[in-house]
Design a protein around this motif. Structure first.
Motif, PDB file in Angstrom:
ATOM      1  N   GLU A 120       0.811  -1.226   0.000  1.00  0.00           N
ATOM      2  CA  GLU A 120       0.000   0.000   0.000  1.00  0.00           C
ATOM      3  C   GLU A 120       0.847   1.280   0.000  1.00  0.00           C
ATOM      4  O   GLU A 120       0.324   2.379  -0.219  1.00  0.00           O
ATOM      5  CB  GLU A 120      -0.969   0.019   1.185  1.00  0.00           C
ATOM      6  N   ASP A 121       2.167   1.145   0.231  1.00  0.00           N
ATOM      7  CA  ASP A 121       3.047   2.321   0.194  1.00  0.00           C
ATOM      8  C   ASP A 121       3.629   2.581  -1.194  1.00  0.00           C
ATOM      9  O   ASP A 121       4.452   3.490  -1.368  1.00  0.00           O
ATOM     10  CB  ASP A 121       4.193   2.156   1.199  1.00  0.00           C
ATOM     11  N   PHE A 122       3.214   1.809  -2.178  1.00  0.00           N
ATOM     12  CA  PHE A 122       3.752   1.938  -3.543  1.00  0.00           C
ATOM     13  C   PHE A 122       3.659   3.366  -4.074  1.00  0.00           C
ATOM     14  O   PHE A 122       4.635   3.921  -4.589  1.00  0.00           O
ATOM     15  CB  PHE A 122       3.003   0.982  -4.483  1.00  0.00           C
ATOM     16  N   GLU A 123       2.496   3.979  -3.951  1.00  0.00           N
ATOM     17  CA  GLU A 123       2.280   5.324  -4.496  1.00  0.00           C
ATOM     18  C   GLU A 123       3.197   6.361  -3.848  1.00  0.00           C
ATOM     19  O   GLU A 123       3.552   7.359  -4.472  1.00  0.00           O
ATOM     20  CB  GLU A 123       0.816   5.747  -4.315  1.00  0.00           C
ATOM     21  N   LYS A 124       3.583   6.122  -2.593  1.00  0.00           N
ATOM     22  CA  LYS A 124       4.406   7.085  -1.867  1.00  0.00           C
ATOM     23  C   LYS A 124       5.854   7.120  -2.370  1.00  0.00           C
ATOM     24  O   LYS A 124       6.522   8.147  -2.275  1.00  0.00           O
ATOM     25  CB  LYS A 124       4.398   6.771  -0.372  1.00  0.00           C
ATOM     26  N   VAL A 125       6.340   5.982  -2.881  1.00  0.00           N
ATOM     27  CA  VAL A 125       7.762   5.904  -3.247  1.00  0.00           C
ATOM     28  C   VAL A 125       8.002   5.800  -4.742  1.00  0.00           C
ATOM     29  O   VAL A 125       9.140   5.989  -5.202  1.00  0.00           O
ATOM     30  CB  VAL A 125       8.463   4.708  -2.547  1.00  0.00           C
ATOM     31  N   LYS A 126       6.969   5.516  -5.532  1.00  0.00           N
ATOM     32  CA  LYS A 126       7.167   5.138  -6.943  1.00  0.00           C
ATOM     33  C   LYS A 126       7.882   6.215  -7.771  1.00  0.00           C
ATOM     34  O   LYS A 126       8.623   5.892  -8.690  1.00  0.00           O
ATOM     35  CB  LYS A 126       5.834   4.784  -7.594  1.00  0.00           C
TER      36      LYS A 126
END
Length: 352
Positions: free
Chosen positions: A302-308
């Motif tokens: 769920e943290d994908f969008e934060k680091v992508k």
């Protein structure tokens, strides 16, 4: 070389052990509130109040971990500190103090050790850590450096290798493989020099990868970067022995498998060009070469969008169930078993 032959040479015997320690450490300022007493007594005194303390030690041995034919002593001192601070970063902690112990043979004059400690001091100033102790002794086999690093963190901030879960994203900071290819260039030029001592190599086209080898940096910035992104990694390790080896450590302790994607590996153009020049496979070098001192960690899906989109971080794969094992997914979409061929300090390795 060890020192300029035209410089004056001061024998270490003239100072004695305690005089030598006092001489080498007298200009190190105190920068941390947690340092109550540094060098000069039987032990350092530190106060961390409610925070947890993390401690790590590394040993660097001449002829095994470094070659003074191309590693300047000032760079070596700096790198020796970075190697240890990187371990503190891998715990998601803040480095605060170090101790430095050295063993030297009689071929080293005082001036050579001053160069070494100048590099240590530069690293201490840059990373805001205090030198609080250590030891000196004689050696029959060359230079040996042992550094212990101390850091602090709140209990809920510390990240272990063992926390990754199934279907976590595998993330790496920076780029990988450069330090190992820098070493290959330096080794090649050393062989040329041995044949022709008058040769003067032009290393300007390799400046980035050589700096990655001789003067790496610890990723002390990643802790704050992740905090700003509101991302708390589930596991973390630093890349000292090679990406493949570190993935094995992380997955073994977390009891998970993983898929690593070849086309996602962050490779610097200078690294790729040098691999082509040496006619060696860039992926093999990137996953097996060590000493990058980047951070490898896992985060929840769920943290994908934060680091992508972050330029400092690259998602290179994901964890799987332990029963699936560890695999490299090639550019041709072939799934092959991942093997750890990185640096093994207890084996007769050719690379560092």
């Amino acid at each position: 070389m060890i020192e300029n032959k035209n410089q004056s040479r001061t024998s270490l015997e003239q100072l004695g052990e305690f005089g030598l320690i006092e001489h080498l450490t007298k200009d190190f300022p105190i920068q941390q509130e947690s340092t109550i007493k540094s060098v000069g007594d039987d032990a350092a005194v530190l106060s961390f109040e409610k925070e947890k303390v993390v401690v790590s030690t590394d040993l660097l041995i001449e002829g095994v971990h470094f070659d003074l034919a191309y590693a300047p002593l000032k760079h070596l001192g700096y790198k020796a500190v970075v190697v240890n601070i990187s371990d503190i970063c891998a715990m998601n902690a803040v480095p605060t103090q170090i101790t430095v112990s050295i063993a030297v043979s009689n071929r080293f004059p005082l001036e050579a050790l001053e160069e070494l400690y100048e590099g240590i001091k530069l690293a201490c100033n840059y990373y805001k850590v205090d030198l609080v102790g250590g030891d000196t002794t004689s050696s029959q086999t060359g230079l040996i450096i042992s550094i212990t690093a101390i850091g602090k963190a709140n209990e809920d901030e510390i990240i272990y290798r063992s926390g990754a879960g199934d279907n976590n994203l595998l993330v790496v900071s920076g780029d990988i493989g450069g330090a190992y290819m820098g070493l290959q260039v330096l080794e090649r030029e050393k062989q040329v020099f041995l044949v022709n001592p008058n040769s003067q190599p032009d290393l300007s086209m390799y400046d980035y990868i050589i700096e990655r080898q001789l003067k790496p940096e610890a990723r002390t910035d990643i802790r704050q970067l992740l905090k700003d992104l509101d991302v708390h990694p589930t596991s973390m390790i630093d890349i000292s022995d090679g990406l493949s080896s570190e993935i094995f450590h992380l997955c073994t302790q977390s009891k998970v498998g993983c898929n690593l994607y070849e086309d996602k590996l962050p490779l610097d153009p200078q690294f790729i060009n040098t691999c082509e020049e040496f006619n060696i496979d860039s992926t093999t070098m990137a996953i097996n070469g060590g000493e990058d001192y980047e951070l490898l960690f896992t985060i929840k899906m769920e943290d994908f969008e934060k680091v992508k989109a972050n330029p400092n971080l690259t998602i290179i794969g994901h964890t799987t169930q332990e029963s699936e094992g560890l695999h490299l997914i090639t550019r041709a979409n072939t799934k092959i078993p991942l093997k750890a061929r990185g640096w093994n300090p207890l084996a007769n390795n050719e690379e560092e």
